[in-house]
Design an enzyme around this catalytic site. Structure first.
Site, PDB file in Angstrom:
ATOM      1  N   HIS A 312       2.809  -4.483   5.332  1.00 11.12           N
ATOM      2  CA  HIS A 312       1.943  -3.946   4.278  1.00 11.12           C
ATOM      3  C   HIS A 312       1.243  -2.713   4.820  1.00 11.12           C
ATOM      4  O   HIS A 312       0.884  -2.677   5.996  1.00 11.12           O
ATOM      5  CB  HIS A 312       0.905  -4.994   3.846  1.00 11.12           C
ATOM      6  CG  HIS A 312       0.277  -4.678   2.540  1.00 11.12           C
ATOM      7  ND1 HIS A 312      -0.819  -3.858   2.439  1.00 11.12           N
ATOM      8  CD2 HIS A 312       0.605  -5.048   1.286  1.00 11.12           C
ATOM      9  CE1 HIS A 312      -1.140  -3.749   1.167  1.00 11.12           C
ATOM     10  NE2 HIS A 312      -0.298  -4.450   0.439  1.00 11.12           N
ATOM     11  N   ASP A 369       4.536 -11.109  -1.665  1.00  6.65           N
ATOM     12  CA  ASP A 369       5.846 -11.268  -2.290  1.00  6.65           C
ATOM     13  C   ASP A 369       6.779 -12.204  -1.545  1.00  6.65           C
ATOM     14  O   ASP A 369       7.830 -12.565  -2.058  1.00  6.65           O
ATOM     15  CB  ASP A 369       6.524  -9.898  -2.430  1.00  6.65           C
ATOM     16  CG  ASP A 369       5.841  -9.076  -3.484  1.00  6.65           C
ATOM     17  OD1 ASP A 369       5.443  -9.668  -4.494  1.00  6.65           O
ATOM     18  OD2 ASP A 369       5.683  -7.865  -3.291  1.00  6.65           O
TER      19      ASP A 369
HETATM   20  N1  ACO Z   1      10.905  -5.096   8.178  1.00 10.30           N
HETATM   21  C1  ACO Z   1      11.200  -4.490   9.357  1.00 10.30           C
HETATM   22  N2  ACO Z   1      10.472  -3.507   9.888  1.00 10.30           N
HETATM   23  C2  ACO Z   1       9.412  -3.088   9.201  1.00 10.30           C
HETATM   24  C3  ACO Z   1       9.039  -3.668   7.971  1.00 10.30           C
HETATM   25  C4  ACO Z   1       9.831  -4.715   7.468  1.00 10.30           C
HETATM   26  N3  ACO Z   1       9.536  -5.303   6.322  1.00 10.30           N
HETATM   27  N4  ACO Z   1       7.920  -3.055   7.519  1.00 10.30           N
HETATM   28  C5  ACO Z   1       7.604  -2.134   8.421  1.00 10.30           C
HETATM   29  N5  ACO Z   1       8.496  -2.145   9.445  1.00 10.30           N
HETATM   30  C6  ACO Z   1       8.471  -1.322  10.653  1.00 10.30           C
HETATM   31  C7  ACO Z   1       8.796   0.134  10.369  1.00 10.30           C
HETATM   32  O1  ACO Z   1      10.190   0.362  10.496  1.00 10.30           O
HETATM   33  C8  ACO Z   1       8.009   0.835  11.437  1.00 10.30           C
HETATM   34  O2  ACO Z   1       8.686   0.664  12.661  1.00 10.30           O
HETATM   35  P1  ACO Z   1       8.628   1.848  13.797  1.00 10.30           P
HETATM   36  O3  ACO Z   1       7.189   1.960  14.157  1.00 10.30           O
HETATM   37  O4  ACO Z   1       9.491   1.348  14.884  1.00 10.30           O
HETATM   38  O5  ACO Z   1       9.160   3.099  13.126  1.00 10.30           O
HETATM   39  C9  ACO Z   1       6.733  -0.001  11.543  1.00 10.30           C
HETATM   40  O6  ACO Z   1       7.116  -1.327  11.127  1.00 10.30           O
HETATM   41  C10 ACO Z   1       5.584   0.518  10.706  1.00 10.30           C
HETATM   42  O7  ACO Z   1       5.967   0.489   9.346  1.00 10.30           O
HETATM   43  P2  ACO Z   1       5.650   1.623   8.301  1.00 10.30           P
HETATM   44  O8  ACO Z   1       6.922   2.008   7.605  1.00 10.30           O
HETATM   45  O9  ACO Z   1       4.835   2.715   8.910  1.00 10.30           O
HETATM   46  O10 ACO Z   1       4.735   0.845   7.292  1.00 10.30           O
HETATM   47  P3  ACO Z   1       4.279   1.393   5.900  1.00 10.30           P
HETATM   48  O11 ACO Z   1       2.839   1.109   5.803  1.00 10.30           O
HETATM   49  O12 ACO Z   1       4.724   2.786   5.671  1.00 10.30           O
HETATM   50  O13 ACO Z   1       5.119   0.486   4.898  1.00 10.30           O
HETATM   51  C11 ACO Z   1       5.746  -1.304   3.495  1.00 10.30           C
HETATM   52  C12 ACO Z   1       4.618  -0.656   4.297  1.00 10.30           C
HETATM   53  C13 ACO Z   1       6.381  -0.264   2.540  1.00 10.30           C
HETATM   54  C14 ACO Z   1       5.177  -2.421   2.640  1.00 10.30           C
HETATM   55  C15 ACO Z   1       6.822  -1.820   4.489  1.00 10.30           C
HETATM   56  O14 ACO Z   1       6.222  -2.761   5.361  1.00 10.30           O
HETATM   57  C16 ACO Z   1       8.014  -2.449   3.766  1.00 10.30           C
HETATM   58  O15 ACO Z   1       8.911  -1.725   3.319  1.00 10.30           O
HETATM   59  N6  ACO Z   1       8.044  -3.831   3.656  1.00 10.30           N
HETATM   60  C17 ACO Z   1       9.119  -4.499   2.966  1.00 10.30           C
HETATM   61  C18 ACO Z   1       8.963  -4.353   1.469  1.00 10.30           C
HETATM   62  C19 ACO Z   1       7.845  -5.219   0.925  1.00 10.30           C
HETATM   63  O16 ACO Z   1       7.740  -6.403   1.206  1.00 10.30           O
HETATM   64  N7  ACO Z   1       7.013  -4.592   0.091  1.00 10.30           N
HETATM   65  C20 ACO Z   1       5.912  -5.304  -0.601  1.00 10.30           C
HETATM   66  C21 ACO Z   1       4.594  -4.719  -0.207  1.00 10.30           C
HETATM   67  S1  ACO Z   1       3.300  -5.643  -0.944  1.00 10.30           S
HETATM   68  C22 ACO Z   1       3.267  -5.137  -2.515  1.00 10.30           C
HETATM   69  O17 ACO Z   1       3.614  -4.053  -2.909  1.00 10.30           O
HETATM   70  C23 ACO Z   1       2.770  -6.094  -3.482  1.00 10.30           C
END
Ligand code: ACO
Length: 434
Positions: A312, A369
Site C-alpha cells: 500500500h 483487498d
Molecule cells: N508484490 C510484490 N512487490 C511489490 C508489491 C507487491 N504487491 N507492492 C510493492 N512491491 C515492491 C515494489 O516492486 C518495490 O520494490 P523495489 O523497491 O525493489 O523496486 C517496493 O515494493 C516498493 O513498492 P512501490 O511500487 O514503491 O509501492 P507504491 O506505493 O508505489 O505502490 C501499490 C503501492 C500500487 C498498492 C503496490 O503495492 C501494488 O501494486 N500492490 C498490488 C496491488 C494491490 O493490492 N492494490 C490495492 C491497493 S489498496 C486499494 O487500492 C484499496
C-alpha cells in the site's frame, strides 16, 4: 540544496546563490507537519518534483486520517474498528458528509432522504439497451453515473449548497440501483426496483439477488457482511480515485461527472481492481504446492508479477481494514458453511509472504483487498462485481471530499507542473531535409 529546520519554518537555500525561501511548517491535528511551498516558485524560481505525489499534501481535509506506520484509520476521528463494530454504513455516510455522528432525529431525516432517492429516472433505464451484455459493470457505472447530470441539470450549480447536498443524496441513494442493474443486465435477468422498507445494504442485496417470480428471503448474515464491507471501503483520504474526483471537481465540473471520473480511476488493478485481481491470482496459483514458484516469480524483477492484495502506498504496517476483513471472512464463510480452498491458499500465501525478507524489508502487508474477494465470492458475487461494489461504497467518501473541496476557501484549479526532459527549442526541418 540544503534544508534547515527552525521552530515553525524550514529554510530552503539554493546552492551557489544567496537566495533562500522560508517554508512555513503547517500543523494539522494529527500527522506530520507539512512544509508550505506555495511561494517556492516566486521566491526561488523552482518547483518540487514528486511523481505520484507521495510526499505532497494536495489539500487540507477534516474527513479521514491514516497513520500508515501505526496501521490507524479514522473517519472524522472515529477508529475504523469501532465504526465497523458499532455503526452502520448509512450512519458512516452521514458522519463522512456532515462531520458528526447523527442524533436519532438527524439520522431519521437523512435515511429517509436517501431512501426517497433510490429510484432511477425511467429514461436512464433505457441506457442499458445500448450496452453489450458482456460489458464490464465498471464501464456501465462510469457511463451511467457520468450521464446523470443530463437528468439533473441544476446540479451544475455547484455554488449552491442545497444543490450540492441534493446531488450527494442522489448519488448515495442511486449508486446501489445502478450497480445492481449492471449485474442484472449481464445475466439477462429483469431489473428489480429498490425497496424502501429494506436497509441500505439489504436493499442492494435484494436488487442483486431477487427475481420477480419468487419471494425474497432476507439474510441477516449477508446484510451485516455487506454493510461492514461498505463501511471499510467508504473513504480513504487522498487516494488515486479521490484525488481524481477532487482534480475534476477543481475545474467546477458537476458532481456526477466528478464521481464518474473517480469510478474510472478506481477501475485500475493497482487500486480498486485489486480484489478482482487477488481472486484471479489465487485461481491461477491453484494449489499450495505452486506457492514457492509463484513467490519466486513475484520477486523476479523482470517478471512484473505482483502479489496482489499486498502493499500500500500509505500503510507500511498491517492495513487495519485487512484485519477486520480477515476476521469477517472467517465469520461469513463459517456462518454460510462455505469451504473455499482459495481461503486456505490465501492464508498460506500470507503466512509465507509475512516471513519472507523480500516482503518484510519492503514493508509489504496484506491490504483490504487480500480478503475481500474471498468474502464477496462466498456471498455469491461474480468477480466482475467486486470493483463496482467498492465504487458503490466509495461514492460516499468521494462526494464528501468533493463537498469539502467546494467549500474550501483555499480551493483552486488543480494544475501540477512538470520536470521537462524533452528536446530543447529547435527549428522546424523541412521533410526533404530530415
Ligand atoms: N508484490 C510484490 N512487490 C511489490 C508489491 C507487491 N504487491 N507492492 C510493492 N512491491 C515492491 C515494489 O516492486 C518495490 O520494490 P523495489 O523497491 O525493489 O523496486 C517496493 O515494493 C516498493 O513498492 P512501490 O511500487 O514503491 O509501492 P507504491 O506505493 O508505489 O505502490 C501499490 C503501492 C500500487 C498498492 C503496490 O503495492 C501494488 O501494486 N500492490 C498490488 C496491488 C494491490 O493490492 N492494490 C490495492 C491497493 S489498496 C486499494 O487500492 C484499496
Amino acid at each position: 540544496m540544503d534544508k534547515v529546520n527552525n521552530a515553525d519554518h524550514a529554510t530552503l537555500t539554493l546552492p551557489g546563490s544567496n537566495r533562500s525561501a522560508q517554508l512555513k511548517l503547517l500543523s494539522g491535528t494529527l500527522g506530520p507537519q507539512v512544509a508550505d511551498i506555495r511561494k517556492l516558485q516566486s521566491d526561488l524560481g523552482i518547483f518540487t518534483f514528486d511523481p505520484g505525489y507521495g510526499e505532497t499534501a494536495s489539500c487540507e481535509s477534516k474527513i479521514t486520517y491514516i497513520d500508515g506506520d501505526a496501521g490507524v484509520l479514522l473517519y472524522r476521528g472515529y477508529p475504523i474498528e469501532q465504526l465497523a463494530e458499532k455503526s452502520t454504513f448509512l450512519e458512516v455516510a452521514y458522519l463522512l458528509m456532515y462531520g458528526e455522528l447523527p442524533t436519532s432525529a438527524e439520522f431519521e431525516t437523512f435515511s429517509t432522504g436517501i431512501t426517497r432517492h433510490t429510484m432511477l429516472h425511467e429514461q436512464i433505464r433505457r441506457f442499458w439497451e445500448g450496452f453489450r451484455r458482456d460489458a464490464h459493470p465498471m464501464a456501465v457505472l462510469c457511463g451511467v453515473v457520468g450521464a446523470m447530470s443530463a437528468f439533473y441539470p441544476e446540479s451544475v450549480n455547484i455554488n449552491d449548497p442545497r444543490e450540492r447536498e441534493i446531488s450527494a443524496y442522489r448519488l448515495i441513494a442511486k449508486i446501489p440501483t445502478i450497480t445492481a442493474w449492471a449485474y442484472k443486465y449481464s445475466v439477462g435477468q429483469p431489473f428489480m426496483y429498490p425497496r424502501n422498507d429494506l436497509s441500505y445494504a439489504e436493499n442492494f442485496l435484494y436488487m442483486m439477488n431477487a427475481v420477480p417470480p419468487e419471494s425474497y428471503r432476507k439474510n441477516p448474515i449477508l446484510e451485516r457482511a455487506m454493510d461492514l464491507i461498505m463501511i471499510l471501503h467508504a473513504d480513504h483520504e487522498q487516494n488515486a480515485s479521490t484525488s481524481t474526483v477532487r482534480l475534476a471537481g477543481s475545474t467546477g465540473a458537476n458532481p456526477f461527472a466528478c464521481i464518474a471520473s473517480g469510478i474510472a480511476a478506481l477501475w485500475g488493478p493497482a487500486h480498486g481492481g485489486a480484489n478482482e485481481a487477488v481472486l484471479k491470482m489465487l485461481e491461477e496459483i491453484g494449489d499450495k504446492s505452486k506457492i514457492p514458484a509463484f513467490i519466486a516469480e513475484v520477486k523476479d524483477k523482470n517478471s512484473h508479477t505482483k502479489l496482489m492484495g499486498f502493499g500500500h502506498r500509505v500503510y507500511k504496517n498491517f492495513d487495519p481494514r485487512a484485519k477486520i476483513m480477515q476476521r469477517t471472512c472467517y465469520e461469513v464463510l463459517g456462518e454460510l458453511g462455505v469451504k473455499d480452498p482459495l481461503l486456505d491458499l490465501a492464508i498460506e500465501l500470507e503466512k509465507i509472504a509475512l516471513n519472507d525478507d523480500y516482503f518484510v524489508s519492503r514493508k509489504l502487508y496484506p491490504n483490504v483487498d487480500f480478503y475481500s474477494g474471498i468474502i464477496l465470492k462466498a456471498m455469491g458475487f461474480p468477480t466482475t462485481m467486486f470493483t463496482p461494489l467498492f465504487a458503490m461504497a466509495r461514492t460516499t467518501g468521494w462526494i464528501s471530499q468533493w463537498m469539502e473541496m467546494i467549500e474550501d476557501p483555499l480551493q483552486r484549479i488543480g494544475r501540477p507542473r512538470q520536470l521537462y526532459t524533452g528536446a530543447p527549442q529547435r527549428d522546424y526541418v523541412e521533410m526533404a531535409a530530415r
